[in-house]
Design a protein around this motif. Structure first.
Motif, PDB file in Angstrom:
ATOM      1  N   HIS A  69       0.832  -1.204   0.000  1.00 35.06           N
ATOM      2  CA  HIS A  69       0.000   0.000   0.000  1.00 35.06           C
ATOM      3  C   HIS A  69       0.869   1.258   0.000  1.00 35.06           C
ATOM      4  N   LEU A  70       1.924   1.261   0.802  1.00 34.82           N
ATOM      5  CA  LEU A  70       2.837   2.408   0.819  1.00 34.82           C
ATOM      6  C   LEU A  70       3.587   2.541  -0.492  1.00 34.82           C
ATOM      7  N   LEU A  71       4.007   1.421  -1.051  1.00 36.40           N
ATOM      8  CA  LEU A  71       4.698   1.452  -2.338  1.00 36.40           C
ATOM      9  C   LEU A  71       3.799   2.014  -3.428  1.00 36.40           C
ATOM     10  N   LYS A  72       2.537   1.588  -3.419  1.00 35.78           N
ATOM     11  CA  LYS A  72       1.581   2.100  -4.403  1.00 35.78           C
ATOM     12  C   LYS A  72       1.369   3.601  -4.238  1.00 35.78           C
ATOM     13  N   GLY A  73       1.214   4.050  -3.005  1.00 30.72           N
ATOM     14  CA  GLY A  73       1.011   5.474  -2.747  1.00 30.72           C
ATOM     15  C   GLY A  73       2.218   6.312  -3.147  1.00 30.72           C
ATOM     16  N   ALA A  74       3.413   5.829  -2.802  1.00 29.77           N
ATOM     17  CA  ALA A  74       4.628   6.559  -3.166  1.00 29.77           C
ATOM     18  C   ALA A  74       4.819   6.579  -4.677  1.00 29.77           C
ATOM     19  N   LEU A  75       4.565   5.469  -5.322  1.00 27.92           N
ATOM     20  CA  LEU A  75       4.708   5.383  -6.773  1.00 27.92           C
ATOM     21  C   LEU A  75       3.721   6.305  -7.479  1.00 27.92           C
ATOM     22  N   LEU A  76       2.499   6.340  -6.987  1.00 28.74           N
ATOM     23  CA  LEU A  76       1.491   7.227  -7.564  1.00 28.74           C
ATOM     24  C   LEU A  76       1.899   8.690  -7.397  1.00 28.74           C
ATOM     25  N   PHE A  77       2.331   9.048  -6.201  1.00 32.38           N
ATOM     26  CA  PHE A  77       2.706  10.430  -5.932  1.00 32.38           C
ATOM     27  C   PHE A  77       3.922  10.841  -6.761  1.00 32.38           C
ATOM     28  N   ILE A  78       4.919   9.971  -6.869  1.00 31.28           N
ATOM     29  CA  ILE A  78       6.117  10.265  -7.669  1.00 31.28           C
ATOM     30  C   ILE A  78       5.751  10.413  -9.136  1.00 31.28           C
ATOM     31  N   THR A  79       4.890   9.529  -9.638  1.00 30.59           N
ATOM     32  CA  THR A  79       4.484   9.601 -11.040  1.00 30.59           C
ATOM     33  C   THR A  79       3.751  10.901 -11.340  1.00 30.59           C
ATOM     34  N   ILE A  80       2.814  11.263 -10.470  1.00 34.32           N
ATOM     35  CA  ILE A  80       2.076  12.516 -10.671  1.00 34.32           C
ATOM     36  C   ILE A  80       3.017  13.710 -10.602  1.00 34.32           C
ATOM     37  N   ALA A  81       3.958  13.679  -9.665  1.00 36.74           N
ATOM     38  CA  ALA A  81       4.905  14.788  -9.528  1.00 36.74           C
ATOM     39  C   ALA A  81       5.810  14.900 -10.750  1.00 36.74           C
ATOM     40  N   LEU A  82       6.279  13.779 -11.263  1.00 32.11           N
ATOM     41  CA  LEU A  82       7.142  13.811 -12.448  1.00 32.11           C
ATOM     42  C   LEU A  82       6.381  14.307 -13.680  1.00 32.11           C
ATOM     43  N   ILE A  83       5.157  13.886 -13.825  1.00 29.88           N
ATOM     44  CA  ILE A  83       4.345  14.375 -14.949  1.00 29.88           C
ATOM     45  C   ILE A  83       4.105  15.868 -14.786  1.00 29.88           C
ATOM     46  N   GLY A  84       3.823  16.298 -13.549  1.00 29.27           N
ATOM     47  CA  GLY A  84       3.559  17.711 -13.291  1.00 29.27           C
ATOM     48  C   GLY A  84       4.750  18.609 -13.564  1.00 29.27           C
ATOM     49  N   THR A  85       5.952  18.106 -13.309  1.00 22.39           N
ATOM     50  CA  THR A  85       7.142  18.924 -13.565  1.00 22.39           C
ATOM     51  C   THR A  85       7.568  18.882 -15.027  1.00 22.39           C
ATOM     52  N   GLY A  86       6.933  18.027 -15.812  1.00 19.19           N
ATOM     53  CA  GLY A  86       7.258  17.973 -17.232  1.00 19.19           C
ATOM     54  C   GLY A  86       8.393  17.034 -17.566  1.00 19.19           C
ATOM     55  N   TRP A  87       8.823  16.214 -16.608  1.00 18.01           N
ATOM     56  CA  TRP A  87       9.915  15.296 -16.848  1.00 18.01           C
ATOM     57  C   TRP A  87       9.508  14.273 -17.895  1.00 18.01           C
ATOM     58  N   ALA A  88      10.389  13.990 -18.816  1.00 19.38           N
ATOM     59  CA  ALA A  88      10.234  13.014 -19.890  1.00 19.38           C
ATOM     60  C   ALA A  88       9.399  13.519 -21.056  1.00 19.38           C
ATOM     61  N   PHE A  89       8.641  14.584 -20.889  1.00 18.07           N
ATOM     62  CA  PHE A  89       7.869  15.123 -22.001  1.00 18.07           C
ATOM     63  C   PHE A  89       8.529  16.409 -22.513  1.00 18.07           C
ATOM     64  N   ILE A  90       8.782  17.344 -21.600  1.00 17.95           N
ATOM     65  CA  ILE A  90       9.362  18.621 -21.979  1.00 17.95           C
ATOM     66  C   ILE A  90      10.862  18.623 -21.730  1.00 17.95           C
ATOM     67  N   LYS A  91      11.260  18.126 -20.568  1.00 16.05           N
ATOM     68  CA  LYS A  91      12.678  18.097 -20.214  1.00 16.05           C
ATOM     69  C   LYS A  91      13.030  16.706 -19.714  1.00 16.05           C
ATOM     70  N   HIS A  92      14.274  16.323 -19.922  1.00 17.20           N
ATOM     71  CA  HIS A  92      14.713  14.991 -19.532  1.00 17.20           C
ATOM     72  C   HIS A  92      15.535  14.999 -18.252  1.00 17.20           C
ATOM     73  N   ILE A  93      15.835  16.181 -17.730  1.00 19.86           N
ATOM     74  CA  ILE A  93      16.605  16.312 -16.500  1.00 19.86           C
ATOM     75  C   ILE A  93      15.861  17.279 -15.597  1.00 19.86           C
ATOM     76  N   LEU A  94      15.687  16.896 -14.329  1.00 29.79           N
ATOM     77  CA  LEU A  94      15.029  17.776 -13.372  1.00 29.79           C
ATOM     78  C   LEU A  94      15.996  18.866 -12.922  1.00 29.79           C
ATOM     79  N   SER A  95      15.471  20.055 -12.701  1.00 29.94           N
ATOM     80  CA  SER A  95      16.302  21.142 -12.203  1.00 29.94           C
ATOM     81  C   SER A  95      16.631  20.917 -10.733  1.00 29.94           C
ATOM     82  N   ASP A  96      17.594  21.684 -10.217  1.00 29.17           N
ATOM     83  CA  ASP A  96      17.979  21.541  -8.814  1.00 29.17           C
ATOM     84  C   ASP A  96      16.819  21.878  -7.884  1.00 29.17           C
ATOM     85  N   LYS A  97      16.024  22.873  -8.267  1.00 36.50           N
ATOM     86  CA  LYS A  97      14.865  23.247  -7.450  1.00 36.50           C
ATOM     87  C   LYS A  97      13.857  22.106  -7.391  1.00 36.50           C
TER      88      LYS A  97
END
Length: 153
Positions: A69-97
């Motif tokens: 359950h924790l793994l699912k929650g963390a995976l969901l939150f990480i996936t949503i956060a990565l999509i929200g920051t534009g990782w893999a679609f707009i930029k391939h490297i996350l900024s330091d911020k």
């Protein structure tokens, strides 16, 4: 429901394999979500089965359920956060911020989920139950707001 999530996950993997040229890494991360949800539901069902038959949970199944359950929650939150920051679609490297926000918010979100599971297993009549439930809701809301910050920025 577990079988439904398993079939949806298998269908998603089939689509990813069929359109391999248009697939990003985030899509494979998204593919892991229905499988972890399916596992979580199976372990939760097993836990409830033993509770209904014996009147108390078997700790091993409860622990496995909580881990998935924790793994699912963390995976969901990480996936949503990565999509929200534009990782893999707009930029391939996350900024330091973005990395700093992830380093703070993801562990805080996991900690809040662990605490929420502990709170849900306690008695609702205790005096601390309502207070901690509101605090965890606030922490969850703050984590979501912190993830939305890079999206809006």
């Amino acid at each position: 429901m577990s079988l439904l999530f398993l079939l949806i996950g298998a269908l998603w993997v089939h689509v990813l394999c069929k359109h391999r040229s248009d697939v990003f890494k985030i899509h494979w991360l998204m593919a892991a979500l229905p499988f972890t949800k399916s596992l979580s539901l199976v372990f939760h069902a097993i836990d409830y089965y033993y509770i209904s038959n014996q009147g108390f949970p078997i700790e091993g199944w409860a622990v496995v359920y909580y881990i998935t359950h924790l793994l699912k929650g963390a995976l969901l939150f990480i996936t949503i956060a990565l999509i929200g920051t534009g990782w893999a679609f707009i930029k391939h490297i996350l900024s330091d911020k973005d990395k700093n926000i992830f380093m703070i918010v993801i562990p805080l979100q996991v900690l809040a989920n662990v605490a929420y599971i502990i709170i849900e297993s306690t008695e609702e009549g205790t005096t601390e139950y309502g207070l901690w439930k509101e605090i965890l809701f606030l922490v969850d809301l703050l984590c979501c707001g912190a993830i939305l910050f890079p999206v809006v920025w």
